[in-house]
Design a protein around this motif. Sequence first.
Motif, PDB file in Angstrom:
ATOM      1  N   GLY A 161       0.907  -1.244   0.082  1.00  0.00           N
ATOM      2  CA  GLY A 161       0.031   0.025  -0.017  1.00  0.00           C
ATOM      3  C   GLY A 161       0.807   1.224  -0.102  1.00  0.00           C
ATOM      4  N   SER A 162       1.029   1.902  -1.214  1.00  0.00           N
ATOM      5  CA  SER A 162       2.099   3.024  -1.403  1.00  0.00           C
ATOM      6  C   SER A 162       3.401   2.935  -0.593  1.00  0.00           C
ATOM      7  CB  SER A 162       1.264   4.122  -0.889  1.00  0.00           C
ATOM      8  OG  SER A 162       0.136   4.226  -1.609  1.00  0.00           O
ATOM      9  N   ALA A 163       3.900   1.628  -0.728  1.00  0.00           N
ATOM     10  CA  ALA A 163       5.397   1.452  -0.285  1.00  0.00           C
ATOM     11  C   ALA A 163       6.178   2.076  -1.299  1.00  0.00           C
ATOM     12  CB  ALA A 163       5.704   0.016  -0.065  1.00  0.00           C
ATOM     13  N   LYS A 164       7.230   2.759  -0.864  1.00  0.00           N
ATOM     14  CA  LYS A 164       8.161   3.734  -1.552  1.00  0.00           C
ATOM     15  C   LYS A 164       9.501   3.732  -1.145  1.00  0.00           C
ATOM     16  CE  LYS A 164       4.150   5.701  -3.816  1.00  0.00           C
ATOM     17  NZ  LYS A 164       3.876   4.680  -4.947  1.00  0.00           N
ATOM     18  N   PRO A 165      10.145   4.184  -2.102  1.00  0.00           N
ATOM     19  CA  PRO A 165      11.917   4.435  -1.324  1.00  0.00           C
ATOM     20  C   PRO A 165      11.930   4.979  -0.155  1.00  0.00           C
ATOM     21  CG  PRO A 165      11.821   4.570  -3.978  1.00  0.00           C
ATOM     22  CD  PRO A 165      10.389   4.530  -3.460  1.00  0.00           C
ATOM     23  N   ASP A 166      10.873   6.216  -0.118  1.00  0.00           N
ATOM     24  CA  ASP A 166      11.226   7.112   1.032  1.00  0.00           C
ATOM     25  C   ASP A 166      10.519   6.655   2.414  1.00  0.00           C
ATOM     26  OD1 ASP A 166       8.799   7.556   0.125  1.00  0.00           O
ATOM     27  OD2 ASP A 166       9.275   9.641   0.132  1.00  0.00           O
ATOM     28  N   ASN A 167       9.552   5.651   2.146  1.00  0.00           N
ATOM     29  CA  ASN A 167       8.693   5.221   3.648  1.00  0.00           C
ATOM     30  C   ASN A 167       9.385   3.724   3.950  1.00  0.00           C
ATOM     31  OD1 ASN A 167       7.207   3.650   1.917  1.00  0.00           O
ATOM     32  ND2 ASN A 167       5.751   5.276   1.570  1.00  0.00           N
ATOM     33  N   VAL A 168      10.004   3.065   2.865  1.00  0.00           N
ATOM     34  CA  VAL A 168      10.439   1.573   3.115  1.00  0.00           C
ATOM     35  C   VAL A 168      11.056   1.377   4.240  1.00  0.00           C
ATOM     36  CG1 VAL A 168      12.264   1.358   1.695  1.00  0.00           C
ATOM     37  CG2 VAL A 168      10.610  -0.539   2.018  1.00  0.00           C
ATOM     38  N   LYS A 169      12.065   2.131   4.715  1.00  0.00           N
ATOM     39  CA  LYS A 169      13.036   2.003   5.999  1.00  0.00           C
ATOM     40  C   LYS A 169      12.182   1.959   7.043  1.00  0.00           C
ATOM     41  CE  LYS A 169      17.500   3.499   6.908  1.00  0.00           C
ATOM     42  NZ  LYS A 169      18.686   3.013   6.333  1.00  0.00           N
ATOM     43  N   ALA A 189       5.524   1.559  -7.502  1.00  0.00           N
ATOM     44  CA  ALA A 189       7.003   2.018  -7.438  1.00  0.00           C
ATOM     45  C   ALA A 189       7.808   0.738  -7.598  1.00  0.00           C
ATOM     46  CB  ALA A 189       7.186   2.252  -5.680  1.00  0.00           C
ATOM     47  N   SER A 190       7.155  -0.405  -8.220  1.00  0.00           N
ATOM     48  CA  SER A 190       7.884  -1.380  -8.705  1.00  0.00           C
ATOM     49  C   SER A 190       7.995  -1.485 -10.267  1.00  0.00           C
ATOM     50  CB  SER A 190       7.271  -2.875  -8.436  1.00  0.00           C
ATOM     51  OG  SER A 190       5.993  -3.112  -8.904  1.00  0.00           O
ATOM     52  N   LEU A 191       7.464  -0.387 -10.665  1.00  0.00           N
ATOM     53  CA  LEU A 191       7.497  -0.466 -12.266  1.00  0.00           C
ATOM     54  C   LEU A 191       8.699   0.201 -12.660  1.00  0.00           C
ATOM     55  CD1 LEU A 191       3.569   0.836 -12.694  1.00  0.00           C
ATOM     56  CD2 LEU A 191       4.672  -1.404 -13.120  1.00  0.00           C
ATOM     57  N   GLU A 192       9.423   0.860 -12.066  1.00  0.00           N
ATOM     58  CA  GLU A 192      10.743   1.729 -12.120  1.00  0.00           C
ATOM     59  C   GLU A 192      11.912   0.765 -11.728  1.00  0.00           C
ATOM     60  OE1 GLU A 192      11.463   4.030 -14.456  1.00  0.00           O
ATOM     61  OE2 GLU A 192       9.133   4.329 -14.855  1.00  0.00           O
ATOM     62  N   ALA A 193      12.744   0.470 -12.486  1.00  0.00           N
ATOM     63  CA  ALA A 193      13.901  -0.128 -12.023  1.00  0.00           C
ATOM     64  C   ALA A 193      14.578   0.554 -10.771  1.00  0.00           C
ATOM     65  CB  ALA A 193      14.800  -0.386 -12.913  1.00  0.00           C
ATOM     66  N   SER A 194      14.611   1.919 -11.034  1.00  0.00           N
ATOM     67  CA  SER A 194      15.428   2.711 -10.004  1.00  0.00           C
ATOM     68  C   SER A 194      14.813   2.495  -8.740  1.00  0.00           C
ATOM     69  CB  SER A 194      15.560   4.137 -10.528  1.00  0.00           C
ATOM     70  OG  SER A 194      14.137   4.658 -11.018  1.00  0.00           O
ATOM     71  N   SER A 195      13.390   2.836  -8.634  1.00  0.00           N
ATOM     72  CA  SER A 195      12.655   3.011  -7.465  1.00  0.00           C
ATOM     73  C   SER A 195      12.676   1.570  -6.874  1.00  0.00           C
ATOM     74  CB  SER A 195      11.512   3.713  -7.596  1.00  0.00           C
ATOM     75  OG  SER A 195      10.656   2.868  -8.456  1.00  0.00           O
ATOM     76  N   PHE A 196      12.447   0.545  -7.417  1.00  0.00           N
ATOM     77  CA  PHE A 196      12.211  -0.883  -7.027  1.00  0.00           C
ATOM     78  C   PHE A 196      13.414  -1.222  -6.493  1.00  0.00           C
ATOM     79  CE2 PHE A 196      10.937  -5.506  -7.082  1.00  0.00           C
ATOM     80  CZ  PHE A 196      10.237  -5.453  -5.896  1.00  0.00           C
ATOM     81  N   SER A 197      14.727  -0.885  -6.911  1.00  0.00           N
ATOM     82  CA  SER A 197      15.953  -1.265  -6.708  1.00  0.00           C
ATOM     83  C   SER A 197      16.132  -0.608  -5.139  1.00  0.00           C
ATOM     84  CB  SER A 197      16.944  -0.822  -7.541  1.00  0.00           C
ATOM     85  OG  SER A 197      17.360   0.214  -7.815  1.00  0.00           O
ATOM     86  N   LEU A 198      15.766   0.603  -4.865  1.00  0.00           N
ATOM     87  CA  LEU A 198      15.994   1.362  -3.878  1.00  0.00           C
ATOM     88  C   LEU A 198      15.292   0.662  -2.901  1.00  0.00           C
ATOM     89  CD1 LEU A 198      15.888   5.351  -4.935  1.00  0.00           C
ATOM     90  CD2 LEU A 198      17.883   3.825  -3.986  1.00  0.00           C
ATOM     91  N   ILE A 199      13.895   0.281  -2.999  1.00  0.00           N
ATOM     92  CA  ILE A 199      13.217  -0.581  -2.161  1.00  0.00           C
ATOM     93  C   ILE A 199      13.757  -1.866  -1.562  1.00  0.00           C
ATOM     94  CG2 ILE A 199      10.787  -1.626  -1.645  1.00  0.00           C
ATOM     95  CD1 ILE A 199       9.606   0.545  -3.230  1.00  0.00           C
ATOM     96  N   VAL A 200      14.328  -2.694  -2.850  1.00  0.00           N
ATOM     97  CA  VAL A 200      14.806  -3.823  -2.460  1.00  0.00           C
ATOM     98  C   VAL A 200      16.012  -3.697  -1.586  1.00  0.00           C
ATOM     99  CG1 VAL A 200      16.460  -5.469  -3.446  1.00  0.00           C
ATOM    100  CG2 VAL A 200      14.103  -4.773  -4.600  1.00  0.00           C
ATOM    101  N   ASN A 201      16.928  -2.454  -1.713  1.00  0.00           N
ATOM    102  CA  ASN A 201      18.112  -2.473  -0.917  1.00  0.00           C
ATOM    103  C   ASN A 201      17.981  -1.357   0.209  1.00  0.00           C
ATOM    104  OD1 ASN A 201      19.549  -3.894  -2.706  1.00  0.00           O
ATOM    105  ND2 ASN A 201      19.701  -2.228  -4.002  1.00  0.00           N
ATOM    106  N   PHE A 202      16.693  -1.313   0.873  1.00  0.00           N
ATOM    107  CA  PHE A 202      16.433  -0.536   1.677  1.00  0.00           C
ATOM    108  C   PHE A 202      17.254  -0.377   2.881  1.00  0.00           C
ATOM    109  CE2 PHE A 202      15.097  -4.645   3.199  1.00  0.00           C
ATOM    110  CZ  PHE A 202      15.404  -4.630   4.499  1.00  0.00           C
TER     111      PHE A 202
END
Length: 250
Positions: A213-221, A237-250
């Motif tokens: 639910g609206s998980a994003k690079p800036d709130n995942v941590k 946020a999983s549709l862009e490689a850049s944003s999803f990789s930031l989530i993966v690498n939280f």
Amino acid sequence: MRKPLMAGNWKMYKTPADTRAFFEKFLPLVAGSKHCDILICPPFVSIAAAVEAARGSAVAIGGQNLHYVTKDGAYTGEVSGPMLKAAGCASVIVGHSERRQYFGETDATVLQRTLAALESGLQPVVCVGERLEEREAGRTEDVLATQFKDGIAKLTPEQFAQIVIAYEPVWAIGTGKVATPKMAADAHRALRARIEQAYGKAAAAAARILYGGSAKPDNVKGLMAQPDIDGALVGGASLEASSFSLIVNF
Ligand code: PGA
């Protein structure tokens, strides 16, 4: 220790060509990411391209839905668990709120599809979550308890051990309104208590519960800092490689 799972739900986005372009950018960004499992769920027509593109990487591919009948048959428009498995899928999302809202999915069909996934050798990612009016009426925990009881708790302990649960508050999906870490943590704790009640302490300690639910690079941590949150199910946020990789690498 539960290994986090970061899962992308692409919904009705990305052709096979879009999928190949995504993986070309995404794989180098997560090549060193051993701290979590990574799953991407493209639309059916792009699964083959995703499986091909992800070959040799640690990224697993999953479906977004499956039919609850596992044998071939006259079911126009449906795709079976064995077909997903044969196409190279490892997992499948079951009971997403958009399926519940637009396609008549109920706790009973969620259970049937979960059983079909398990029978097909796929790991089900089973979604639960309350709607806004239910939260505002103070009914969040009741709703989760019912969805758990009718959609999940009928699994045997052996079956339950193979599933992942995703808590997705419906009002937070695609709206940009993320649950606060505390709201998410409360819901995850409530779900884990249900699991303990139904399957015991060890099963509750081992179960992975994702937040969606609206998980994003800036709130995942902040979300991942909560002890009961074991990963994320990410749409937009999983549709862009850049944003999803930031989530993966939280
Ligand atoms: P969202 O979707 O991240 O775009 O809110 C989450 C989901 O539906 O799984």
